[in-house]
Write an enzyme that holds these catalytic residues in place. Structure first.
Site, PDB file in Angstrom:
ATOM      1  N   TYR A   1      -9.364  -6.934  12.708  1.00  0.00           N
ATOM      2  CA  TYR A   1      -8.745  -6.360  11.521  1.00  0.00           C
ATOM      3  C   TYR A   1      -8.684  -7.382  10.395  1.00  0.00           C
ATOM      4  O   TYR A   1      -8.373  -8.553  10.604  1.00  0.00           O
ATOM      5  CB  TYR A   1      -7.310  -5.867  11.832  1.00  0.00           C
ATOM      6  CG  TYR A   1      -6.608  -5.371  10.578  1.00  0.00           C
ATOM      7  CD1 TYR A   1      -6.774  -4.064  10.130  1.00  0.00           C
ATOM      8  CD2 TYR A   1      -5.813  -6.238   9.805  1.00  0.00           C
ATOM      9  CE1 TYR A   1      -6.174  -3.620   8.965  1.00  0.00           C
ATOM     10  CE2 TYR A   1      -5.200  -5.791   8.634  1.00  0.00           C
ATOM     11  CZ  TYR A   1      -5.390  -4.484   8.216  1.00  0.00           C
ATOM     12  OH  TYR A   1      -4.796  -4.052   7.064  1.00  0.00           O
TER      13      TYR A   1
ATOM     14  N   HIS B   1     -40.659  22.993  -9.722  1.00  0.00           N
ATOM     15  CA  HIS B   1     -40.699  22.236 -10.994  1.00  0.00           C
ATOM     16  C   HIS B   1     -39.983  22.999 -12.109  1.00  0.00           C
ATOM     17  O   HIS B   1     -40.306  22.809 -13.287  1.00  0.00           O
ATOM     18  CB  HIS B   1     -42.144  21.934 -11.424  1.00  0.00           C
ATOM     19  CG  HIS B   1     -42.995  21.381 -10.328  1.00  0.00           C
ATOM     20  ND1 HIS B   1     -43.160  20.042 -10.105  1.00  0.00           N
ATOM     21  CD2 HIS B   1     -43.716  22.009  -9.352  1.00  0.00           C
ATOM     22  CE1 HIS B   1     -43.954  19.851  -9.049  1.00  0.00           C
ATOM     23  NE2 HIS B   1     -44.296  21.037  -8.571  1.00  0.00           N
TER      24      HIS B   1
ATOM     25  N   GLU C   1     -19.707  22.941 -14.056  1.00  0.00           N
ATOM     26  CA  GLU C   1     -20.051  21.616 -14.588  1.00  0.00           C
ATOM     27  C   GLU C   1     -19.220  20.528 -13.923  1.00  0.00           C
ATOM     28  O   GLU C   1     -19.716  19.454 -13.578  1.00  0.00           O
ATOM     29  CB  GLU C   1     -19.826  21.567 -16.104  1.00  0.00           C
ATOM     30  CG  GLU C   1     -20.866  22.328 -16.900  1.00  0.00           C
ATOM     31  CD  GLU C   1     -20.480  22.397 -18.372  1.00  0.00           C
ATOM     32  OE1 GLU C   1     -20.979  21.583 -19.151  1.00  0.00           O
ATOM     33  OE2 GLU C   1     -19.660  23.260 -18.740  1.00  0.00           O
TER      34      GLU C   1
ATOM     35  N   SER D   1     -14.856  27.103 -26.886  1.00  0.00           N
ATOM     36  CA  SER D   1     -15.011  25.912 -27.711  1.00  0.00           C
ATOM     37  C   SER D   1     -14.009  25.997 -28.853  1.00  0.00           C
ATOM     38  O   SER D   1     -13.751  27.084 -29.378  1.00  0.00           O
ATOM     39  CB  SER D   1     -16.433  25.864 -28.270  1.00  0.00           C
ATOM     40  OG  SER D   1     -16.462  25.091 -29.451  1.00  0.00           O
TER      41      SER D   1
ATOM     42  N   SER E   1       0.822  -1.215   0.000  1.00  0.00           N
ATOM     43  CA  SER E   1       0.000   0.000   0.000  1.00  0.00           C
ATOM     44  C   SER E   1       0.854   1.262   0.000  1.00  0.00           C
ATOM     45  O   SER E   1       0.318   2.373   0.001  1.00  0.00           O
ATOM     46  CB  SER E   1      -0.929   0.005   1.223  1.00  0.00           C
ATOM     47  OG  SER E   1      -0.186  -0.150   2.416  1.00  0.00           O
TER      48      SER E   1
ATOM     49  N   GLN F   1      -7.157  -2.193   4.165  1.00  0.00           N
ATOM     50  CA  GLN F   1      -6.143  -1.416   3.449  1.00  0.00           C
ATOM     51  C   GLN F   1      -6.780  -0.647   2.283  1.00  0.00           C
ATOM     52  O   GLN F   1      -6.268   0.370   1.839  1.00  0.00           O
ATOM     53  CB  GLN F   1      -5.049  -2.356   2.946  1.00  0.00           C
ATOM     54  CG  GLN F   1      -3.913  -1.681   2.233  1.00  0.00           C
ATOM     55  CD  GLN F   1      -2.693  -2.579   2.138  1.00  0.00           C
ATOM     56  OE1 GLN F   1      -2.034  -2.839   3.120  1.00  0.00           O
ATOM     57  NE2 GLN F   1      -2.419  -3.071   0.942  1.00  0.00           N
TER      58      GLN F   1
ATOM     59  N   ASN G   1      -1.936  -2.870  13.230  1.00  0.00           N
ATOM     60  CA  ASN G   1      -3.396  -2.734  13.199  1.00  0.00           C
ATOM     61  C   ASN G   1      -3.874  -1.498  13.965  1.00  0.00           C
ATOM     62  O   ASN G   1      -4.698  -0.731  13.479  1.00  0.00           O
ATOM     63  CB  ASN G   1      -4.067  -3.991  13.757  1.00  0.00           C
ATOM     64  CG  ASN G   1      -3.758  -5.217  12.918  1.00  0.00           C
ATOM     65  OD1 ASN G   1      -3.186  -5.086  11.834  1.00  0.00           O
ATOM     66  ND2 ASN G   1      -4.110  -6.392  13.401  1.00  0.00           N
TER      67      ASN G   1
ATOM     68  N   ASN H   1     -18.044  28.413 -21.999  1.00  0.00           N
ATOM     69  CA  ASN H   1     -18.627  27.269 -21.287  1.00  0.00           C
ATOM     70  C   ASN H   1     -18.355  27.319 -19.783  1.00  0.00           C
ATOM     71  O   ASN H   1     -17.230  27.602 -19.368  1.00  0.00           O
ATOM     72  CB  ASN H   1     -18.061  25.965 -21.855  1.00  0.00           C
ATOM     73  CG  ASN H   1     -18.469  25.759 -23.305  1.00  0.00           C
ATOM     74  OD1 ASN H   1     -19.536  26.197 -23.717  1.00  0.00           O
ATOM     75  ND2 ASN H   1     -17.589  25.125 -24.071  1.00  0.00           N
TER      76      ASN H   1
ATOM     77  N   LYS I   1     -18.787  30.528 -28.008  1.00  0.00           N
ATOM     78  CA  LYS I   1     -19.051  29.807 -26.767  1.00  0.00           C
ATOM     79  C   LYS I   1     -18.198  30.261 -25.587  1.00  0.00           C
ATOM     80  O   LYS I   1     -17.025  30.558 -25.716  1.00  0.00           O
ATOM     81  CB  LYS I   1     -18.790  28.291 -26.966  1.00  0.00           C
ATOM     82  CG  LYS I   1     -19.793  27.597 -27.833  1.00  0.00           C
ATOM     83  CD  LYS I   1     -21.209  27.540 -27.252  1.00  0.00           C
ATOM     84  CE  LYS I   1     -21.314  26.591 -26.092  1.00  0.00           C
ATOM     85  NZ  LYS I   1     -21.233  25.184 -26.517  1.00  0.00           N
TER      86      LYS I   1
HETATM   87  N1  ARG Z   1      -1.147  -1.412   5.330  1.00  0.00           N
HETATM   88  C1  ARG Z   1      -2.052  -1.946   6.262  1.00  0.00           C
HETATM   89  C2  ARG Z   1      -3.417  -1.247   6.146  1.00  0.00           C
HETATM   90  O1  ARG Z   1      -3.483  -0.292   5.498  1.00  0.00           O
HETATM   91  C3  ARG Z   1      -1.541  -1.775   7.648  1.00  0.00           C
HETATM   92  C4  ARG Z   1      -2.052  -2.747   8.650  1.00  0.00           C
HETATM   93  C5  ARG Z   1      -1.594  -4.098   8.271  1.00  0.00           C
HETATM   94  N2  ARG Z   1      -1.737  -5.057   9.289  1.00  0.00           N
HETATM   95  C6  ARG Z   1      -1.591  -6.337   9.067  1.00  0.00           C
HETATM   96  N3  ARG Z   1      -1.682  -7.144  10.061  1.00  0.00           N
HETATM   97  N4  ARG Z   1      -1.361  -6.799   7.860  1.00  0.00           N
HETATM   98  O2  ARG Z   1      -4.397  -1.663   6.668  1.00  0.00           O
END
Ligand code: ARG
Length: 462
Positions: free
Chosen positions: A323, A162, A296, A283, A29, A328, A116, A291, A289
């Protein structure tokens, strides 16, 4: 970002073969959670301080850990930090680098903690800062709205139901309707903050820790208002983030309505406002135009916010306690909602004070749609005609005026009296637009004096 595989894993003890290369990338991540670095380091500094205070680590170890973390922060901020995908996430990248810099003492930081509770804490800290920025931006817009409402408290425009001309209202009153929607969204954010600002740290993996930690101290160091009462819940739920996404969706839904009105009003057919050139584009084929791209896009951005909310809800749905790695996946939608909301609020606050209303056009549009017909009916009721009969009489009068192609106040008294003998010369007071808005003179209604008091009350509520 370094994609070379095979970094020694901080959790590698029980493993007999290296992680599959695809799995390494798939489970990582760090590409997106590195934006939590500042709050991850703040959380670690507070944790190390607490560990030293209760005697789990020594004061010199605390000092070393904190200085290591501070130098990692500088490396990240000056762009020299070497993020490694094989170290999975922001937490392990920072911890591994700490061990690099300060040696074995760095390995003590994770005592009494798990990723966690660490990640749950980081997201709350990060989101708290972003939420505070969002509230400031909303307050700025609310101030602009009150200023505009005051300036246009007696400017007349058609009010719609309306999207048909209904009754005349003041432009200031319309602006204060936007104000009410936005101040509720601001309050929803502040309410979300109460449940957000509670600390999961100390929940450890899910059950708490065997070390004599002082959670009050850590919470105080990090500015939390409270501590999660239950460790299983603390590491598991992301309802605070879902709530933020819900409030964001509500805000962007409201702002999509605002944007839609700007798009309509800036069209040739309405002509109620002129948007500044710098918020519009042209445009490539039609030279005439101009816009309204910014409104939008604001209208369109609500789609992503709602999508992110659905993603977050679906992510949480049916997850067993506690968890799970599913969590993630909370980050990208949440971050996207934060970024989108801040961009939209910035666009609104820079565009709003620069909108040029064409008040003459608003006025003539209000004259066009027989918008004082209800006033005529109310007039007849005051003269003793039951409302349903009055409604019928006015309906016939309007049909006549349409056939004549004249506004109600352009009919003669003689013509008007053919529809009801109760009509007298004073009818023309109620048939004018000014008379109509002025007569709606009670709390929450459109009379200019009421708009002025709503502005005064509104300013106090910001
Ligand atoms: N990158 C993980 C998340 O975003 C961190 C926690 C991961 N914990 C684990 N036991 N794999 O949730």
């Amino acid at each position: 970002m370094n994609n070379t595989p095979g970094n020694k894993k901080l959790w590698g003890g029980r493993f007999t073969e290296p992680t599959d290369q695809f799995v390494e990338r798939f489970t990582a991540s760090v590409e997106f959670d590195q934006r939590l670095y500042h709050h991850d380091i703040a959380g670690s500094i507070a944790h190390a301080t607490m560990l030293a205070r209760v005697g789990i680590i020594s004061e010199s170890e605390q000092t070393l850990i904190i200085s290591g973390l501070e130098s990692i922060k500088s490396e990240i901020e000056n762009g020299t930090f070497n993020w490694q995908v094989s170290l999975e996430d922001v937490h392990m990248n920072i911890e591994a680098r700490l061990i690099d810099i300060i040696g074995d003492v760095g390995k003590k930081l994770h005592t009494g903690r798990s990723r966690n509770d660490q990640v749950a804490t980081d997201i709350r800290l990060y989101l708290r800062d972003e939420l505070d920025t969002v509230v400031l931006l909303k307050n700025q817009i609310l101030h602009v709205l009150t200023d505009l409402a005051e300036a246009y408290s007696d400017t007349i425009m058609p009010g719609y139901t309306h999207l048909q001309s209904a009754q005349p209202i003041t432009f200031g009153h319309h602006l204060m309707a936007w104000f009410e929607m936005l101040i509720r969204d601001r309050d929803r954010m502040l309410d979300c903050r109460k449940r957000l600002n509670v600390m999961p740290l100390g929940s450890a993996a899910l059950a708490g820790t065997t070390f004599p930690i002082d959670r009050e101290l850590t919470a105080q160091l990090l500015g939390f208002d409270g501590i999660c009462e239950n460790s299983v819940d603390g590491v598991s739920d992301r309802d605070f983030a879902i709530e933020f996404c819900a409030v964001t969706s509500m805000t962007l839904t409201h702002l999509s309505r605002w944007a839609e009105e700007l798009v309509l009003w800036s069209s040739t057919q309405f002509g109620f406002i002129e948007l500044p050139d710098r918020f519009c584009t042209g445009s490539s084929i039609m030279p005439q135009k101009k816009n309204p791209d910014v409104p939008e896009l604001i209208r369109g951005k609500s789609g992503r916010a709602i999508g992110n909310l659905i993603a977050m809800l679906t992510l949480m749905k049916s997850q067993p306690l506690a968890y799970n790695k599913d969590n993630q996946e909370d980050k990208e939608p949440l971050f996207d909602s934060i970024d989108t909301l801040k961009d939209v609020l910035t666009a609104v606050s820079s565009m709003l004070p620069n909108i040029q209303p064409n008040t003459a056009r608003m006025y003539s549009a209000a004259q066009e749609g027989f918008s004082t017909a209800t006033d005529l009916a109310d007039y007849l009721v005051r003269k003793g005609v039951p409302f349903r009969d009055a409604h019928e009489v006015v309906g016939k009068t309007v049909a006549f005026a349409i056939a004549e192609d004249r506004a109600l106040d352009k009919l003669t008294l003689l013509e008007l009296t053919t529809f009801s003998a109760q009509i007298e010369a004073d009818v023309f007071d109620v048939l004018t637009l000014e008379g109509s808005v002025k007569a709606r003179n009670h709390f929450g209604a459109t009379a200019p004096s009421q708009v002025k008091s709503a502005v005064i009350r509104g300013r106090k509520r910001i």
